[in-house]
Structures are given as structure tokens and as C-alpha cells.
Design a protein around this motif. Structure first.
Motif, PDB file in Angstrom:
ATOM      1  N   TRP A  39       0.829  -1.203   0.000  1.00 22.64           N
ATOM      2  CA  TRP A  39       0.000   0.000   0.000  1.00 22.64           C
ATOM      3  C   TRP A  39       0.870   1.263   0.000  1.00 22.64           C
ATOM      4  CZ3 TRP A  39      -0.308   3.528   4.176  1.00 22.64           C
ATOM      5  CH2 TRP A  39      -1.247   4.546   4.021  1.00 22.64           C
TER       6      TRP A  39
ATOM      7  N   ASP B 212       2.309   1.686  -3.374  1.00 24.37           N
ATOM      8  CA  ASP B 212       1.264   2.137  -4.301  1.00 24.37           C
ATOM      9  C   ASP B 212       1.051   3.648  -4.236  1.00 24.37           C
ATOM     10  OD1 ASP B 212       0.791  -0.364  -5.274  1.00 24.37           O
ATOM     11  OD2 ASP B 212      -1.026  -0.719  -4.097  1.00 24.37           O
ATOM     12  N   ASN B 213       1.479   4.239  -3.121  1.00 20.85           N
ATOM     13  CA  ASN B 213       1.300   5.683  -2.943  1.00 20.85           C
ATOM     14  C   ASN B 213       2.416   6.512  -3.586  1.00 20.85           C
ATOM     15  OD1 ASN B 213      -1.014   6.809  -1.159  1.00 20.85           O
ATOM     16  ND2 ASN B 213      -0.513   4.834  -0.232  1.00 20.85           N
TER      17      ASN B 213
ATOM     18  N   SER C  95       3.184   7.776  -6.394  1.00 26.53           N
ATOM     19  CA  SER C  95       2.861   8.941  -7.245  1.00 26.53           C
ATOM     20  C   SER C  95       1.680   9.749  -6.729  1.00 26.53           C
ATOM     21  CB  SER C  95       2.552   8.469  -8.664  1.00 26.53           C
ATOM     22  OG  SER C  95       3.572   7.628  -9.127  1.00 26.53           O
ATOM     23  N   VAL C  96       1.292   9.511  -5.501  1.00 26.91           N
ATOM     24  CA  VAL C  96       0.123  10.191  -4.935  1.00 26.91           C
ATOM     25  C   VAL C  96       0.582  11.388  -4.104  1.00 26.91           C
ATOM     26  CG1 VAL C  96      -1.847   9.883  -3.384  1.00 26.91           C
ATOM     27  CG2 VAL C  96      -1.164   8.022  -4.921  1.00 26.91           C
ATOM     28  N   PRO C  97      -0.069  12.542  -4.257  1.00 22.43           N
ATOM     29  CA  PRO C  97       0.335  13.699  -3.442  1.00 22.43           C
ATOM     30  C   PRO C  97      -0.148  13.556  -2.002  1.00 22.43           C
ATOM     31  CG  PRO C  97      -1.618  14.250  -4.703  1.00 22.43           C
ATOM     32  CD  PRO C  97      -1.219  12.853  -5.123  1.00 22.43           C
ATOM     33  N   GLY C  98       0.352  14.447  -1.142  1.00 24.88           N
ATOM     34  CA  GLY C  98       0.001  14.361   0.278  1.00 24.88           C
ATOM     35  C   GLY C  98       0.861  13.293   0.933  1.00 24.88           C
ATOM     36  N   ALA C  99       0.806  13.269   2.265  1.00 28.01           N
ATOM     37  CA  ALA C  99       1.593  12.294   3.020  1.00 28.01           C
ATOM     38  C   ALA C  99       0.693  11.137   3.397  1.00 28.01           C
ATOM     39  CB  ALA C  99       2.170  12.953   4.266  1.00 28.01           C
ATOM     40  N   CYS C 100       0.944   9.967   2.824  1.00 27.11           N
ATOM     41  CA  CYS C 100       0.007   8.854   3.036  1.00 27.11           C
ATOM     42  C   CYS C 100      -0.008   8.383   4.483  1.00 27.11           C
ATOM     43  CB  CYS C 100       0.267   7.704   2.062  1.00 27.11           C
ATOM     44  SG  CYS C 100       1.835   6.855   2.329  1.00 27.11           S
TER      45      CYS C 100
ATOM     46  N   GLN D  77       0.049  10.450   6.947  1.00 28.74           N
ATOM     47  CA  GLN D  77      -0.395  11.653   7.664  1.00 28.74           C
ATOM     48  C   GLN D  77       0.817  12.279   8.367  1.00 28.74           C
ATOM     49  OE1 GLN D  77      -3.754  10.424  10.267  1.00 28.74           O
ATOM     50  NE2 GLN D  77      -3.774   8.668   8.881  1.00 28.74           N
TER      51      GLN D  77
ATOM     52  N   ARG E 182      -6.017  14.384  -0.564  1.00 29.76           N
ATOM     53  CA  ARG E 182      -4.834  13.721  -0.008  1.00 29.76           C
ATOM     54  C   ARG E 182      -4.038  14.697   0.852  1.00 29.76           C
ATOM     55  NH1 ARG E 182      -4.976   8.057  -1.409  1.00 29.76           N
ATOM     56  NH2 ARG E 182      -6.896   8.090  -2.618  1.00 29.76           N
TER      57      ARG E 182
ATOM     58  N   SER F 283      -3.564  14.366   5.012  1.00 25.47           N
ATOM     59  CA  SER F 283      -2.238  14.344   5.640  1.00 25.47           C
ATOM     60  C   SER F 283      -2.172  15.219   6.882  1.00 25.47           C
ATOM     61  CB  SER F 283      -1.176  14.903   4.680  1.00 25.47           C
ATOM     62  OG  SER F 283      -1.260  14.347   3.422  1.00 25.47           O
TER      63      SER F 283
END
Lengths: 388, 388
Positions: A58, A61-62, A64-69, A71, B161, B165
Motif C-alpha cells: 500500500w 502504491d502511494n 505517485s500520490v500527493p500528500g503524506a500517506c 499523515q 490527499r 495528511s
């Protein structure tokens, strides 16, 4: 097997998860991983997510995702909280603590290290850099910055065309960027400017007090020559002493992200033109449509190298980017002592860039990656000179 | 040789120049072209740019550039101004007037046509559609809308996202979109939502008065379930009668683009959480980083077809998009009488889409083009249910 805890802290970026993914990729076979959710607060409150294969997938998988997965968040990490955090880490028999963050995080890591020592517990600590503001010391630049800079450069270019279209209706736009006390992001607004008539026509940096007269004169000149003006201001800009504008503020409270509004109203009143203040917003740090490919690449590589260093026993260091002197942009990854990073403090835009933005753009261009858009000139006809 | 004048009017889009380029490409060999700079004002004040090959090349070079390269602007196009515009056209022996614009432009074209008749002068008129708001009648949708919708869908996804965060620090963000009285753009914010926990958790449309209790209940539920909430509001949203929030406004003046701030403050006070209002800004209509490839393609094709129709003598029509009933998205270009467009008035989001956003997203998805980002779930752990 080494037990490594990893977390993210502070304002997220569009590539902070790429750094996490790179790190996890390089240690996942040789270490036991624990993910800290919610930044420092997660350390204190033991919000630990066990790194089984499903969780690891998981996290990867993150990438290329923005934000901090995990948190990242904000939390008052005072001495008592730090002591509590160390007790948590000790209890879970964690050997190594890795955090992705900015200045505050590098300081926090060293404090945690010292507190662990006091509690008679050896803890390896390593920092991975992250900041859109680019105010982190000990490194040529930090992941997250270039993508935010690219988003701002592109948006400013696009909004120049947008405002130019509407200049019989609205003449001045004041765009506000992030950056706190450092002008790296605001100055980046002009990186893709191609023509004199294209914005930004004025950039206000937090490193230099904003002078009313200079601002007005520059805007007036742009209005006379091109019929419109784009002003870019950093959120941390302050008026020069004595040139502070008096505003009817409710209960004298200052409004967050309010300087662009103040400047916009000032210009409108003084020059009798229609103005609009526009905060470029949180999307500066989350904008996946304008990602810099170089930034994405470096973010991942820094994480990966950090993972290798953890295995090799590096301690009390941050993974930094060095730039090799060459005609081409070549980056090298090198360790820098956390103490040195902290000692450097908040890294502002240097004077040689402030006085010579062209030199800054030469430095910045490789970080933005390819695809600099090339637009034709704004007008086919010479704009008439008119009095304002 | 036909003498054709072409202009752009109103708020620009990211693809309005593509429509212009398509049009110019298809008539440049067979017509004499004159470009009107500054929209209706340009007509009145004879701001005509002679379409020599250099100017034509410059216009074609603007194909992928946002904003209106001829300057669209706003102008009070009252009867006297219209009469003046017709005199200008007559003086320059212009046979055909083509404008790229929205509802106001289609109405303006017909008025110019009638006024020309009164002045005993035959003028062919043709409208090319353009609007980010998608409130134009007589067409399935209009160029500019899909790119703005895509920008909003992507930004909302990214900002979900980003806020997730930071949820220990900031819990609610209220994003404000364009759209005036039509909810097409605001509703598009949810087009790329993949999970319940992903925002937007509430969308406020201008077609429906906003009820305080429904808003609060939905936000509260999102906070309880996911720890954060993304609210999207259209700039034209109004509170339900009787649920109007009293605010200490300076001199009772309403603030442009202010509804998100009002809603954000209301939620903050009622639920005691940290909130932030964010205008997505002018970049919604200028964002070249999030262009829809379908929108870009259609914008150009509509212009090109309009050019052919001018040569064939079509008069008093707008070039519209029809959608063929099929499993695949197939568009057809067809003429619609200006009178019909005007009679339809401002086209709002239809009730069957408001009550069934899934149906709306099925309709919208092909227009956004490919590359729908697929992100993993926000959290690996079940979020604890907590009282707020």
C-alpha cells in the motif's frame, strides 16, 4: 533484523510519498518496518502501523500520490512529548527512526536521539528532506520544491494570458505564493517568462521589505506599456517600515494569507484600476498536473539512498542533494550532519539570486524538468502608450 | 472574396484559441480575414487587426495557449454601441461576423445582425461556443468546460490527499469553483472520486439552496468517519431562506467569491474544527497542465467546421456539439439557430444529474479524456469512530 520506524512530518508535498516509497523499497527485505501515522503525534501516541507485506504494498502504491500517506500533520513536540516518543520507540524495540520532513523535523530527530541517549537507549536516526519552501539548509534543494515551483511558473504564465485577455475589464492581478520567510517559490513565478509584456511584472520577496513607491511605479509602467500587470507576492512579504498600509481589520486580527489582498486593494485605490488578489492555494504543494519529473525522480532516489545508509549504520545525518559543477545538471546524494542542517537555520533566497533573477532561473531550470512551454508574443500590435 | 471578421468575447478559457485557430485554418485561403481585438469594444472602436500572413501565423501559433489572444474582455454592449459596431463593420466592408463566446455573445450576434438589417446592410453572423460554466443552450456541452472540469476534478482529488495528511491540524476545507448559476463545474469536483473517504464529501450547487443542517450533518459524518472533510461549493450558492448566516460584514457589502469563506467560518464555529476556504481561482479556466485532450480536439474541430459553414453561407447559427446515443462517446457537430440558443437561456445542471451524480459522471467522463488517476485507499487502518 533491524527494526526501522519511518514517518512523515509537516506540510506535505506532491512527492513526499515518492521519498517514502524509495526508502521502503530499499530496506523492506532486510529490515522490519513500522510506519508512524500522524507525524510526531503518532510517535507519542504509538500510532504505529506494522509493516506487513500488505501495508508495504500500500505504501509503495502511494509513490505517485500527493500528500503524506502516513499523515504528517503538525504537533507541539515539546520536551515532555519527546520523552514520551522515546518511551514508545523503546517499548516497541525500534532501532532506527527515519523521518521525512523539513527544518523542524531535522531538529526533532536530533532531540529524540539525545533523549534516547538520556534514557540509555541507542537509537539510530536519519532524516529525509522535504519542503516546498526550499528553506532547508545543508542541501542544494529539497524534494517537493521543484514541483511547487513548476506549478507556480506554469500558473503565472497561464494567468498572464488570462488577464491580458480581460484587460479592458480587470487590469492587475496579485498572485500570492507559499514560501514563508523564503522567496524561492515567489521568485520561481518568473522562471518561464518569455517576453517583457508577459507577467510577472513585479515579484515581492520576503527577504526584502516591500516599498510602496517601487511597487506602484513598476505596476504603472506595466499598465502603460502592456495594459495590464501581474504582481507576485510571497505570503511572508512585509511592507517597508513606514509604508505600512492601514486597513480596517476586524478587531485588528491579521488574516492568514492576506498580504495579496492588502496589496491588491492598495494598487486599486492608488491607480484607480480593477485588481484581484489570488492565493495560489494549497494546490501549489499537491498539484500532480504540474509535477517536475526531476523532482519526482530525486525524491525517490533520496529515499532509496537513505535506506541503504540505514543498513550501513549512518547516524544523525540528513540525506542531502549536492550539485556537481558542470555544464549539465548532475546531482549527487550525500550525507550531511543533522547538526549542520540545524545550524544553517532557515535558508533564504541568497542575495546573488535576488539581485540577479536570471542567475536564479539558470540554477532553477534543470530542476523544473522539460516541457517549458513556448508561447507566441502576447500581441501582434504595438500597444499604445497611455497615461494612467 | 468574402471579408470575415472574427473576435472573442467574455471570460477566456484554456481552449478558446484552439477554436480560433481551427476557424482560421479552414477559411484563411478563401477569405480575407480581419481580427477584432478586445471583444465588443473592439468592434465599436474599430480595433481591427488586418489578417495578413504574419498575423494569421501568430493566431495559429496561439492554438495551445490559454486566454483569448485577441483579448475578449467585457463591455456594456447596449443598443447605441451595437449601432456603432455595425457602422464599423459596414465601413470596413465586412461580410461576415464570427464571434467565439457564451450566451451573451450569441445574443449580441443576433442583435448586430438585426441592427445591420435596419441599416440596410446584409451581414452574415455565426457563433462559436465557449464557456467554462457550461451554461450555454443548444449544445451538449461547450469547449472550455471539460478542461476546467478536469482541473477541478484533479485538484479536488489532490487536495483530499493533502488535507488528509494534515487532519490533526486542519479538518475541513471548503473549495469554491466557478459556474455562476450553473452547477456543472462544482459537481465535476467528484468525477474522479474513488473512495467514500476521499473528498468531496459534500457538494453545494447553485441550483439548490444550501441548507445549514444538511451541510453540518454531512460534514460531521465525514469528520467522524474519516477525520476530515472536503466541501465543494459553487460560487453561485445561496443559503436556504431563513438559514442565512449573519456575518459582520464591513458596511454590509458582499464579497466577490465569498461564499466559501462564509461557509468555512460557519462550519468552524458550529463544529469547533479548523477550516480553510479556498477559491480555486482563475486558473480553473486557464490551467494548461490539466487540459482535457477531448476538449482541445473538439474546440479546434468546432472552429474548423464553423469556417466551412461560413463559406457555405450558414447564417444566424451557432456551431453546436451533439452526442450520439451509443456505448461509446461520439460527438457530432451541428448547427443550431441563435434564436434557439437564446430562448433556452442559462442552462443549469439538470435535475436528473443533481439527484444522481453517478449519471452525471457517466455523461462527463468521456469529456475529461483519459488519464483518470487511480490512487490507493487513503488509509490502511480502519479509522476509529469518534464523537465530535
Amino acid at each position: 533484523m533491524k527494526h526501522v520506524a519511518v514517518g512523515q512530518a509537516g506540510g506535505p508535498t506532491a512527492v513526499i510519498n515518492a521519498t517514502l516509497a524509495g526508502f521502503v523499497e530499499s530496506v523492506k527485505e532486510q529490515c522490519q518496518l513500522t510506519f508512524v501515522e500522524g507525524g510526531y503525534q503518532g510517535l507519542v501516541e504509538e500510532n504505529f502501523l506494522y509493516g506487513d507485506s500488505e501495508v508495504i504494498d500500500w505504501v509503495l502504491d502511494n509513490q505517485s500520490v500527493p500528500g503524506a500517506c502516513l499523515q504528517s500533520g503538525r504537533y507541539p513536540f515539546h520536551d515532555e512529548a519527546i520523552a514520551e516518543a522515546v518511551r514508545s520507540l523503546k517499548k516497541h524495540q525500534i532501532d532506527t527512526l527515519v523521518f521525512i520532513g523539513g527544518n523542524g523535523t531535522m531538529e526533532a530527530l536530533l532531540k529524540v536521539k539525545k533523549e534516547a541517549e538520556c534514557q540509555g537507549y541507542f537509537l539510530q536516526v536519519l532524516g529525509l528532506p522535504k519542503t516546498v519552501d526550499n528553506d532547508l539548509g545543508g542541501t542544494d534543494h529539497a524534494p517537493g520544491f521543484a514541483s511547487a515551483a513548476r506549478s507556480i511558473a506554469q500558473t503565472t504564465k497561464d494567468l498572464s494570458r488570462d488577464l491580458y485577455s480581460m484587460k479592458n475589464f480587470e487590469q492587475v492581478r496579485v498572485l500570492e505564493t507559499m514560501g514563508r520567510n523564503a522567496g524561492w517559490l515567489a521568485a520561481a513565478a518568473g522562471a518561464w517568462r518569455e517576453y517583457e509584456e508577459e507577467g510577472p511584472h513585479y515579484i515581492a520577496l520576503p527577504e526584502q521589505p516591500l516599498n510602496k513607491d517601487t511597487l506602484l511605479r513598476t505596476v504603472k509602467e506595466a499598465l502603460s506599456s502592456y495594459g495590464y500587470a501581474i504582481v507576485v507576492v510571497s505570503e511572508g512579504v512585509q511592507w517597508e517600515q513606514g509604508s505600512q498600509i492601514e486597513l480596517n481589520q476586524v478587531d485588528g486580527r491579521s488574516i492568514l494569507g492576506g498580504i495579496s489582498k492588502e496589496i491588491s486593494e492598495f494598487i486599486s485605490e492608488e491607480l484607480n484600476v480593477n485588481t484581484r488578489a489570488e492565493l495560489l492555494g494549497m494546490n501549489q504543494r499537491a498539484d500532480t498536473s504540474a509535477l517536475s519529473p526531476i523532482d519526482t525522480y530525486e525524491a525517490y532516489q533520496l529515499g532509496r539512498e537513505g535506506g541503504r545508509w540505514v543498513l550501513e549504520g549512518y547516524d544523525e545525518v540528513m540525506v542531502a542533494v549536492g550539485r556537481e559543477a558542470s555544464n549539465y545538471y548532475t546531482m549527487e546524494i550525500r550525507p550531511v550532519k543533522l547538526e549542520k542542517v540545524i545550524a544553517e537555520g532557515e535558508r533564504l533566497l541568497p542575495a546573488q539570486f535576488i539581485t540577479n533573477l536570471k542567475a536564479y532561473y539558470q540554477w532553477l531550470t534543470p530542476l523544473l524538468g522539460g516541457d517549458r512551454p513556448s508561447y507566441p508574443p502576447l500581441s501582434k500590435r504595438r500597444v499604445e502608450y497611455s497615461e494612467h
